[in-house]
Every structure is written in C-alpha cells, then in structure tokens.
Design a protein around this motif. Structure first.
Motif, PDB file in Angstrom:
ATOM      1  N   LYS A 155       0.823  -1.209   0.000  1.00  0.00           N
ATOM      2  CA  LYS A 155       0.000   0.000   0.000  1.00  0.00           C
ATOM      3  C   LYS A 155       0.858   1.261   0.000  1.00  0.00           C
ATOM      4  O   LYS A 155       0.586   2.219  -0.735  1.00  0.00           O
ATOM      5  CB  LYS A 155      -0.928   0.006   1.223  1.00  0.00           C
ATOM      6  N   PHE A 168       2.515   1.657  -3.290  1.00  0.00           N
ATOM      7  CA  PHE A 168       1.512   2.071  -4.274  1.00  0.00           C
ATOM      8  C   PHE A 168       1.264   3.577  -4.179  1.00  0.00           C
ATOM      9  O   PHE A 168       1.191   4.268  -5.205  1.00  0.00           O
ATOM     10  CB  PHE A 168       0.213   1.307  -4.045  1.00  0.00           C
ATOM     11  N   VAL A 169       1.147   4.080  -2.952  1.00  0.00           N
ATOM     12  CA  VAL A 169       0.945   5.520  -2.750  1.00  0.00           C
ATOM     13  C   VAL A 169       2.130   6.307  -3.298  1.00  0.00           C
ATOM     14  O   VAL A 169       1.958   7.333  -3.977  1.00  0.00           O
ATOM     15  CB  VAL A 169       0.739   5.829  -1.255  1.00  0.00           C
ATOM     16  N   ILE A 207      -5.586   6.188  -4.591  1.00  0.00           N
ATOM     17  CA  ILE A 207      -4.885   6.156  -3.304  1.00  0.00           C
ATOM     18  C   ILE A 207      -5.854   5.790  -2.185  1.00  0.00           C
ATOM     19  O   ILE A 207      -5.557   4.947  -1.327  1.00  0.00           O
ATOM     20  CB  ILE A 207      -4.217   7.510  -3.009  1.00  0.00           C
ATOM     21  N   HIS A 242      -6.941   1.888  -2.800  1.00  0.00           N
ATOM     22  CA  HIS A 242      -5.940   0.823  -2.810  1.00  0.00           C
ATOM     23  C   HIS A 242      -4.688   1.139  -1.996  1.00  0.00           C
ATOM     24  O   HIS A 242      -3.835   0.273  -1.832  1.00  0.00           O
ATOM     25  CB  HIS A 242      -5.524   0.504  -4.255  1.00  0.00           C
ATOM     26  N   GLY A 243      -4.572   2.377  -1.518  1.00  0.00           N
ATOM     27  CA  GLY A 243      -3.407   2.751  -0.734  1.00  0.00           C
ATOM     28  C   GLY A 243      -3.759   2.961   0.723  1.00  0.00           C
ATOM     29  O   GLY A 243      -4.603   2.263   1.276  1.00  0.00           O
TER      30      GLY A 243
END
Length: 430
Positions: free
Chosen positions: A17, A20-21, A166, A169-170
């Motif tokens: 996460k 990803f962010v 974000i 999924h973050g």
C-alpha cells in the motif's frame, strides 16, 4: 521508532500500500512538469511574482499552475464539487437519503461528485485559458483553445482518479495526500532560496531565527489542535442476563477540538478561489481587480477566510458527528453520562458541549491559518514560503496518515509508530 518503521515494511500488504501511494505520487509529480503547449513560461513566472490569490491556487495544484502543466487545475474542481454536494445533502432530502443508504448511496454520491467536478473543471479551464490569452501569456487560437481546455479538463480528471486510487488501494486520504505532496515538494526549494537571500544580505540572521521560531510554534499548535479532545465520562449500568452480569464499566466519549481536520482550510480556500476563476470570463482589468480584492494579504480576504473556516468547521463537524445518534446508542446499551438523563437530554448536552469545543477549535484554526502570513509580512519576508494554510494541511495529513499506519500495525499485534510502552508499563509519547 526505527523498529516500528522496520515493522511497516515487514507486512506485505502494508508495504504494498505504501509503495503504491509513492508510485501514484510520482506519477502526480511527473504530470505537474508536463507543460500545456503554447504557454510563455517567462510571462507566466512574472505573473506569479506579482503575488495575490494565484499563489494559493498554485498551492493546491502542487506548483503545476505556475508551469501551466496538464495538471494545472489540480484537485480544486473536485474539492469544489465535494463542497457543493455536502451542502446539497443538508437541503435536498434525496441526497440526504443517499447518505444513509450505506455503500450503495455513497457510490451514487461519489458519481454525482465526479460529474460535478468535470463541470467545474470545464468552467475553470475555459476561464483560465481565455484570461491568459487576453494577457498574451498563452498563444492559442481557434481549435487550439479547445485543445488546451480539453487538456486541462483531462488532467483534472486524471488527478481526481489518482486521488481515488490512493483512497481505495493505498493508505490515507488520496486528495489530501496529493495536496500534501504538492506542498512538501516545494520545501527544499524554499530552504535553498532562503539561504541564498541570507548570503546575499537581503535577509538578516535575526529575521531567519524569528521565522524559524514562528514555524515551530505554529507546527506545535497544529499538533495540539489535531490531537486535543474533550472527554465526556460515560458509565454503563449493570445488567443481569442469564447467569452473567454485564455493564458496570466506565468509559468516555472523545469530542475532538477539531473534528473536521484540515477540511475547513481546504474548503474555505477553494471557495475564495472560485470568484477569481469566474472573473476571468470577463475583462482582464475586472479579473485583476477581483484578484487584488481577494488577495491573501487583503483585509477582505482575511475576514472572509476566518468566517468560512468557522462555518466549515461547524458544518463538517455536524456531518461527521451526530449527537442524537450517539445518545440513542448510549440509551440502547444502558450507558449514561453522570448527572444527565438518557435520551434527548443527553443529546442536547453533547451538542452543547460539542458546540463550545468546536468554537474554540474553529477560532484556533483560523488564528493558526492567518498568524504566520501576518507575521511574515510584518517581518518583510516576501520570498520565504511559509503559510498557516500549508502547515495545517501538512501536519493534519501527516498525523492522519501516521494514525492509519499505526492502526494497521496494532491490528496485527505490532508496536505502533506513535506510542511505545515503557518499563513501568506506562505509555510514552515519542
């Protein structure tokens, strides 16, 4: 602290996460450097050197407006759409009903917000392109105007999508993190510029020390504001169910001094930016007059800014905290506030206390938002970038994100980022 940071990257899902962010933020910063064709960069830079409301607009765009990149509109259209939808939820029963329908209702409201954001982005893009064209800063005509408008609107939609990615999924609030990244990325440049001014003799060392002390005080005030709360004691009556006794415990209801977080600052700033955008549809002189009247250093802007911060603090607190619902839940499970009758009297008492706490938080929020700007103007620091709005957003978003990461760690039985147990079993703040 370092062991807690190490634990963050030991958890595969939390690690993914965070990465990803960071990846989304990289894409956002990359798009902020892709210019829209036909812009005179030097003329654009000289326009921003004049100051005014454009600097605040550029703050939410993460510096993309100064370059007039494809992400020049930033998150402002989405924020304006969110403000309108939340205001409509108060006066339109159909939208209020959607809010109570759970996940399905939230999806509908999100979809309406997106459509409204595209409408606002189109209005702002057309106004901005025509305004810059009238000032000979952007050289487009005919079909090129349409291409420039479509590019800006598409960029705004892309930023909106990145923020939602974000959030979904973050970790953390996507829109707030995009604003956070846009502010933080400018800090190194401001530090370098400050030391250049210091070496050139345009800023003395005493002024720099005073500005540093102001910054530390404001940051500390922001943390106190974000973490402060009023605790209402709650007791639960003992109940016998079968052979077991339930209740008899004591707890509290935490009423935060600033339940709305950084939302009032963002909303108030966005509302004050909107008239300037509309004025660009008219003559250049009219647009310049509105920009001057609503300049962050003007008294009218400061008064409106304070009033809007107080309004949105109360408004958003009412959205996220319902005293009637809390009182009904207490009554349902046998809880009560000592000295207050359950039911409606409890709701009235909570609402009364919350109103007083929120007023103090709203005033404190407005003071912190204006104090650094006023003091830096008094000190004559014109190029040292430091504003209460930026500090409040950075501190608020950072605390919110850290708390979410800490919750993920504690849920998996890891030590949190903020607290650590001492040898005596107490809780120590880092």
């Amino acid at each position: 602290m370092f062991s807690a940071l190490r634990d963050v990257f030991r958890l595969p899902d939390l690690k993914s996460k965070i990465l990803f962010v960071l990846g989304i933020l990289f894409v956002f910063r990359l798009g902020a450097h892709i210019p829209t064709p036909g812009v005179d960069a030097k003329a654009m830079a000289s326009l921003f050197e004049q100051g005014g409301v454009l600097g605040l607009f550029d703050l939410f765009a993460g510096g993309a407006l100064r370059r007039f990149s494809i992400f020049a509109l930033g998150v402002t259209p989405y924020i304006n759409a969110s403000i309108v939808m939340q205001l409509l939820a108060v006066v339109v029963p159909a939208i209020e009903k959607m809010q109570k329908e759970g996940e399905e209702g939230r999806r509908k409201i999100t979809q309406y917000t997106r459509v409204l954001a595209i409408l606002f982005a189109t209005i702002q893009a057309v106004g901005m392109v025509l305004w810059l064209k009238s000032m000979n800063i952007i050289y487009v005509s005919g079909v090129s105007v349409l291409v420039a408008v479509i590019t800006l609107v598409a960029g705004s939609i892309a930023v909106m999508w990145l923020g939602e990615m974000i959030s979904d999924h973050g970790i953390g609030n996507g829109i707030s993190l995009l604003i956070f990244a846009g502010i933080v990325v400018r800090v190194p440049e401001s530090v370098v510029r400050t030391f250049v001014l210091l070496r050139a003799g345009e800023m003395n060392f005493l002024t720099l020390i005073i500005a540093g002390v102001i910054m530390i005080v404001v940051i500390a005030g922001c943390i106190i504001l974000q973490e402060g709360q009023r605790r209402l004691p709650v007791r639960y009556a003992k109940r016998v169910i079968g052979n077991k006794i339930y209740g008899g415990q004591s707890t509290f209801i935490p009423l935060r001094v600033n339940s709305a977080g950084v939302i009032p600052i963002i909303f108030a700033s966005s509302v004050l930016l909107f008239p300037t955008t509309i004025a660009r549809f008219f003559s250049a002189s009219f647009a310049q007059t509105i920009s001057k009247v609503l300049s962050p250093s003007s008294p009218i802007y400061m008064i409106l800014y304070v009033l809007l911060i107080i309004f949105f603090t109360y408004f958003y607190t009412a959205v996220v905290f319902n005293p009637i619902e809390v009182a009904n839940n207490l009554k349902k499970y046998g809880g009560f506030i000592p000295g207050i009758r359950p039911g409606r009297p409890t709701a009235d008492y909570i609402e009364r206390v919350l109103s007083r706490v929120t007023l103090g938080g709203a005033i404190f929020l407005a003071v912190i938002a204006l104090l650094p700007s006023l003091l830096t103007q008094m000190l004559g620091i014109t190029t040292f970038y430091f504003g209460g709005t930026a500090v409040l957003i950075v501190v608020g978003v950072a605390l919110e994100t850290v708390q979410q990461i800490e919750a993920q760690l504690l849920m998996r039985h890891y030590e949190g980022l903020v607290r650590r147990k001492g040898k005596a079993g107490g809780i120590l703040r880092l």
